[in-house]
Design a protein around this motif. Structure first.
Motif, PDB file in Angstrom:
ATOM      1  N   SER A  35       5.842  -0.772   3.787  1.00  0.00           N
ATOM      2  CA  SER A  35       6.166  -1.627   2.863  1.00  0.00           C
ATOM      3  C   SER A  35       5.943  -0.878   1.446  1.00  0.00           C
ATOM      4  O   SER A  35       6.941  -0.831   0.564  1.00  0.00           O
ATOM      5  CB  SER A  35       5.660  -2.819   2.787  1.00  0.00           C
ATOM      6  N   GLU A  36       4.566  -0.459   1.208  1.00  0.00           N
ATOM      7  CA  GLU A  36       4.412   0.240  -0.242  1.00  0.00           C
ATOM      8  C   GLU A  36       5.239   1.569  -0.224  1.00  0.00           C
ATOM      9  O   GLU A  36       5.838   2.041  -1.141  1.00  0.00           O
ATOM     10  CB  GLU A  36       2.972   0.771   0.080  1.00  0.00           C
ATOM     11  N   ALA A  37       5.182   2.530   1.045  1.00  0.00           N
ATOM     12  CA  ALA A  37       6.095   3.609   0.892  1.00  0.00           C
ATOM     13  C   ALA A  37       7.585   3.478   0.814  1.00  0.00           C
ATOM     14  O   ALA A  37       8.326   4.213   0.115  1.00  0.00           O
ATOM     15  CB  ALA A  37       5.894   4.339   2.343  1.00  0.00           C
ATOM     16  N   ARG A  38       8.253   2.228   1.236  1.00  0.00           N
ATOM     17  CA  ARG A  38       9.575   1.716   1.109  1.00  0.00           C
ATOM     18  C   ARG A  38       9.807   1.675  -0.348  1.00  0.00           C
ATOM     19  O   ARG A  38      10.898   1.778  -0.842  1.00  0.00           O
ATOM     20  CB  ARG A  38       9.706   0.835   1.810  1.00  0.00           C
ATOM     21  N   ALA A  39       8.702   1.064  -1.233  1.00  0.00           N
ATOM     22  CA  ALA A  39       8.969   0.703  -2.468  1.00  0.00           C
ATOM     23  C   ALA A  39       9.094   2.077  -3.467  1.00  0.00           C
ATOM     24  O   ALA A  39       9.386   1.966  -4.358  1.00  0.00           O
ATOM     25  CB  ALA A  39       7.672  -0.093  -2.966  1.00  0.00           C
ATOM     26  N   HIS A  40       8.553   3.227  -2.672  1.00  0.00           N
ATOM     27  CA  HIS A  40       8.968   4.371  -3.656  1.00  0.00           C
ATOM     28  C   HIS A  40      10.218   5.151  -3.650  1.00  0.00           C
ATOM     29  O   HIS A  40      10.469   6.170  -4.100  1.00  0.00           O
ATOM     30  CB  HIS A  40       7.830   5.498  -3.037  1.00  0.00           C
ATOM     31  N   GLY A  41      11.239   4.449  -3.065  1.00  0.00           N
ATOM     32  CA  GLY A  41      12.505   4.687  -3.142  1.00  0.00           C
ATOM     33  C   GLY A  41      13.061   5.682  -1.779  1.00  0.00           C
ATOM     34  O   GLY A  41      12.700   5.292  -0.737  1.00  0.00           O
ATOM     35  N   ASP A  42      13.612   6.753  -2.207  1.00  0.00           N
ATOM     36  CA  ASP A  42      14.618   7.477  -1.083  1.00  0.00           C
ATOM     37  C   ASP A  42      13.717   7.667   0.105  1.00  0.00           C
ATOM     38  O   ASP A  42      12.431   8.363   0.076  1.00  0.00           O
ATOM     39  CB  ASP A  42      14.896   8.728  -1.725  1.00  0.00           C
ATOM     40  N   LEU A  43      14.020   7.213   1.229  1.00  0.00           N
ATOM     41  CA  LEU A  43      13.110   7.403   2.425  1.00  0.00           C
ATOM     42  C   LEU A  43      13.432   8.703   3.108  1.00  0.00           C
ATOM     43  O   LEU A  43      12.390   9.126   3.826  1.00  0.00           O
ATOM     44  CB  LEU A  43      13.339   6.078   3.371  1.00  0.00           C
ATOM     45  N   ASN A  46      10.539  11.035   1.788  1.00  0.00           N
ATOM     46  CA  ASN A  46       9.274  10.283   1.670  1.00  0.00           C
ATOM     47  C   ASN A  46       8.225  10.644   3.060  1.00  0.00           C
ATOM     48  O   ASN A  46       8.615   9.596   3.864  1.00  0.00           O
ATOM     49  CB  ASN A  46       9.669   8.664   1.508  1.00  0.00           C
ATOM     50  N   GLU A  48       5.152   9.957   2.633  1.00  0.00           N
ATOM     51  CA  GLU A  48       4.366   8.747   3.221  1.00  0.00           C
ATOM     52  C   GLU A  48       4.959   7.604   4.184  1.00  0.00           C
ATOM     53  O   GLU A  48       4.244   7.121   5.029  1.00  0.00           O
ATOM     54  CB  GLU A  48       3.901   7.972   1.911  1.00  0.00           C
ATOM     55  N   TYR A  49       6.169   7.556   3.890  1.00  0.00           N
ATOM     56  CA  TYR A  49       6.888   6.597   4.979  1.00  0.00           C
ATOM     57  C   TYR A  49       6.976   7.159   6.250  1.00  0.00           C
ATOM     58  O   TYR A  49       6.706   6.373   7.036  1.00  0.00           O
ATOM     59  CB  TYR A  49       8.352   6.505   4.253  1.00  0.00           C
TER      60      TYR A  49
END
Length: 158
Positions: A35-43, A46, A48-49
């Motif tokens: 969820s936190e990684a999704r909040a950073h935008g472009d998957l 990413n 972390e995601y």
């Protein structure tokens, strides 16, 4: 017919504890990381995601394995066993016929084996060579590191 997996009570308890941890704690931690990684935008880029999704896949795979082992567990209490020949649960004292070094091993289930603690898997080459043998017998163990000869000095239960 479902093939049972032999293990001792401590081995079973350890698997159940790991299963509980992975289902209740680790699963939740990974969901929060995703969820936190999704909040950073472009998957697509990413890291972390992708790392969190990989951790989720690994955790869910291990949960599946643990559920399988726990579901097929056949708990054997070595203290209730006896006999003159080696079988699951036996603690065996051996002497290396070349070096005279003594070793003590308990034969346990695959998931609870830890050679540093003297707990060897029932499916290991040395355990397979020992099964059915008695005190005084010599066994030849063919392992990846080469062939070794041992004499069985003692068999203990429990």
């Amino acid at each position: 017919m479902v093939e049972k997996v032999p293990m001792t009570q401590p081995g079973y308890t350890k698997l159940v504890e790991e299963l509980r941890f992975r289902q209740q704690t680790e699963r939740q931690r990974i969901i929060e990381a995703i969820s936190e990684a999704r909040a950073h935008g472009d998957l697509s880029e990413n890291a972390e995601y992708h790392a969190a999704k990989e951790a989720q896949s690994h955790n869910e795979g291990r949960i599946g394995e643990l559920e399988d082992y726990v579901g097929r567990a056949e708990i054997i209490d070595p203290s209730k066993l006896s006999g003159d020949s080696i079988k699951f649960g036996a603690t065996v004292k051996l002497v290396d016929e070349d070096t005279e070094a003594e070793k003590v091993y308990q034969i346990v289930g695959d998931q609870e084996a830890d050679v540093k603690l003297g707990r060897i898997s029932i499916s290991s080459p040395i355990a397979r060579a020992l099964i059915g043998k008695a005190v005084g017998d010599s066994v030849e163990v063919v392992a990846p590191g080469g062939s070794k000869a041992y004499e069985i000095l003692e068999i203990r239960w429990g």
